[in-house]
Design an enzyme around this catalytic site. Structure first.
Site, short mmCIF file in Angstrom:
data_model
loop_
_atom_site.label_atom_id
_atom_site.label_comp_id
_atom_site.label_asym_id
_atom_site.label_seq_id
_atom_site.Cartn_x
_atom_site.Cartn_y
_atom_site.Cartn_z
N CYS A 1 45.07 59.12 51.27
CA CYS A 1 46.63 59.00 50.90
C CYS A 1 47.33 58.66 52.18
O CYS A 1 47.19 59.11 53.23
CB CYS A 1 47.07 59.91 49.90
SG CYS A 1 47.52 61.44 50.63
N CYS B 1 64.23 76.11 58.17
CA CYS B 1 64.03 76.80 57.12
C CYS B 1 64.83 77.96 56.94
O CYS B 1 65.40 78.69 58.03
CB CYS B 1 62.78 76.92 57.02
SG CYS B 1 61.68 78.38 57.88
#
Length: 596
Positions: free
Chosen positions: A9, A132
């Site tokens: 992919c 984060c």
């Protein structure tokens, strides 16, 4: 029939592996003998052997192009995008068997413009920032993924990480000036004033980690200029093309509050070294440590939380009213819940004043230093005192009393819930919601939920490392290397160490991790374990009295980790035995080591 299945992919992550597994299962149901070759970023490619190619009756390629096409000259081959294989693999294989034709590599080369090698003349300069909430794992893993994807696409990319130790690999002014786009993969608010006038694309660290190539391609196509230097107003207001969401504002506040909580909790734990009640004697070192931790750091916790929630919403004008509202929440007894409400009140009121209060040009410069702080602070303070403070304080008091006096059954159920939430998405929104709940309760001296939360968060990475050790034959070499790094990250309370396993095999890894985490959370609450600091993993145990029941705490962590590790070792399908293993790649382990 002998068949070769090849999947790839664009991002090289979960879709590659999911498509391979579904096609393999569908092929076996048809009575075929499949050989699988996966092209992904989670483990090195194990190419099918020349003998397998010679014996193959059919080659099925679920990808945009045929990898190393010269291998399949003259073989019956069918190629289609991997997205077509996922919904109905049975129909995909049936179509492949019906429509496959003798393969000519020249045809592949003739149709290759869309997937040609990167053209240096079309290379773009990209600067990126990753951040984060905790500033540990996702920050660095996303940076590594973006760097690798950028190089693979032929672009020049410079990634700055804004982690718990500050900015690393900082972006200079010359880099910004030369950049074509700015990619901000941030779960918290970061200062983006330096990128004024540049096309900016915003996403999360999770998206950048799981789909790095797709993220870069979307950034190149969709980046927009959000502000320009000439458009800045007094006080540094910036026009934004995208509104920040509730979740991002909250995580920004938690991110800035977290160091305060860690420092305060550890100082309180250190004061217990001299005895649980030693701090009551004035003038002693224990009393000083308690004053630093409980009297100062924890007192600042709620104001910092509220101040930086408001900062995320309204930029610098929101900090003063946010901290004032947070301090009022503390003095009124509204705690962290009141602090969260104060932060949003202050942020949106400061933003409203900035946007809607119009002043003559001669006094416009007074707005950021006089008008906004005054009006926003008055509004926030009055609402907190007369409307929010009392009912929220009563709610928090009720919650605290319930948590401190709950019976063993309720404690176990809460532990099950918190433990499962910590293991559901490994650093995602559900995980962060449980973690924020535990951190907030520390301000009310409620320590049991925090212990259950940290213990459960350690279970998935430790369990994955244990599984690779228990049944090595079922794991490829790259997975075994990733398991070693995952085990170490688990000891440090970095749940993200299990992400490579969850991305590749989510239907097995996530449920068994949730089961182990739920058991650990339940045992921790049942034992009555209390934890003073919200981070540090097992290394917190080196501080005397940071955990009140250290051995039982270790038992709870071990129980959940064994359940997860043994369970996944039994559920994991063997791959190393059936698929040739290429030499180990350091990519996954390297990313995890950098995250630690």
């Amino acid at each position: 029939m002998n068949v070769i299945l090849i999947t790839a992919c664009p991002s090289g992550m979960a879709t590659t592996f999911l498509a391979a597994r579904r096609l393999e299962q569908a092929a076996r149901r048809r009575g075929w003998q499949p050989q699988v070759e996966m092209h992904g970023e989670l483990e090195p490619v194990a190419p099918v052997s020349a003998q397998a190619i010679a014996e193959a009756d059919l080659v099925v390629v679920a990808a945009e192009r045929v990898p190393e096409p010269s291998r399949f000259v003259g073989k019956r081959l069918y190629r289609a995008p991997v997205q077509q294989a996922l919904p109905d693999p049975e129909a995909f294989l049936e179509r492949a068997a019906r429509e496959a034709t003798a393969f000519d590599p020249a045809d592949e080369l003739a149709n290759a413009p869309a997937v040609a090698e990167p053209d240096p003349s079309r290379a773009r300069r990209i600067v990126a920032v990753t951040a984060c909430p905790t500033g540990v794992a996702h920050t660095f893993m996303a940076a590594e993924a973006l760097e690798q994807a950028g190089r693979a696409l032929g672009h020049r990319i410079h990634v700055e990480t804004q982690g718990s130790v500050g900015a690393q690999n900082p972006i200079g002014e010359a880099d910004i000036e030369a950049a074509d786009i700015v990619l901000l993969a941030c779960d918290i608010e970061v200062d983006d004033a330096r990128f004024a006038g540049k096309p900016i694309y915003r996403t999360s660290t999770g998206s950048a980690l799981k789909q790095p190539q797709q993220t870069i391609q979307q950034a190149l196509a969709e980046a927009q200029i959000e502000s320009a230097g000439s458009e800045k107003r007094a006080g540094g207001e910036r026009k934004s093309a995208k509104e920040r969401g509730f979740y991002k504002h909250l995580l920004t506040g938690v991110s800035f509050m977290l160091p305060m909580v860690v420092a305060g909790g550890l100082c309180i734990a250190l004061s217990f070294v001299f005895g649980i009640k030693a701090y009551e004697q004035e003038g002693t070192l224990a009393a000083a440590l308690m004053q630093i931790g409980g009297g100062t750091a924890f007192a600042l916790m709620v104001p910092v939380l509220a101040g930086y929630i408001a900062y995320s919403i309204a930029d610098r004008p929101g900090i003063a009213p946010g901290m004032i509202g947070g301090m009022l929440a503390s003095t009124l007894g509204a705690g962290f819940i009141g602090g969260i409400l104060a932060g949003f009140l202050a942020g949106y009121s400061a933003k409203a004043v900035t946007r809607y209060v119009k002043l003559p040009a001669s006094v416009e410069s007074l707005k950021p230093i006089l008008i906004i702080p005054l009006l926003a602070s008055l509004f926030t303070g009055l609402v907190m005192i007369y409307v929010v403070g009392t009912p929220v304080a009563a709610l928090l008091s009720t919650l605290t009393t319930f948590l401190n006096n709950m019976g063993s059954t309720n404690a176990v159920l809460l532990g099950v819930l918190l433990g499962a939430m910590m293991c559901f998405d490994l650093g995602g929104p559900v995980n962060k919601a449980a973690y924020t709940f535990g951190v907030g309760l520390l301000s009310t001296e409620t320590y049991m939920p925090m212990a259950a939360i940290m213990a459960a968060g350690m279970v998935p990475p430790i369990g994955m490392g244990l599984a690779t050790f228990l049944r090595r034959s079922r794991f490829a070499q790259a997975e075994r290397e990733a398991g070693k790094a995952s085990f170490v990250l688990g000891l440090c309370f970095i749940s993200e160490g299990a992400i490579p396993f969850a991305a590749k095999d989510p239907l097995r890894v996530i449920p068994i991790s949730m089961l182990g985490g739920a058991v650990t959370g339940a045992l921790s609450m049942w034992f009555g374990v209390k934890l003073m600091a919200p981070h540090g993993g097992l290394f917190v145990l080196l501080i005397p009295n940071a955990v009140n029941l250290a051995l039982l705490y270790l038992l709870a962590i071990a129980a959940g980790s064994v359940i997860t590790g043994v369970g996944y070792a039994l559920l994991k399908r063997g791959e190393a035995e059936t698929v040739p293993v290429a030499p180990a790649s350091p990519d996954v382990a390297g990313v995890s080591r950098q995250a630690s």
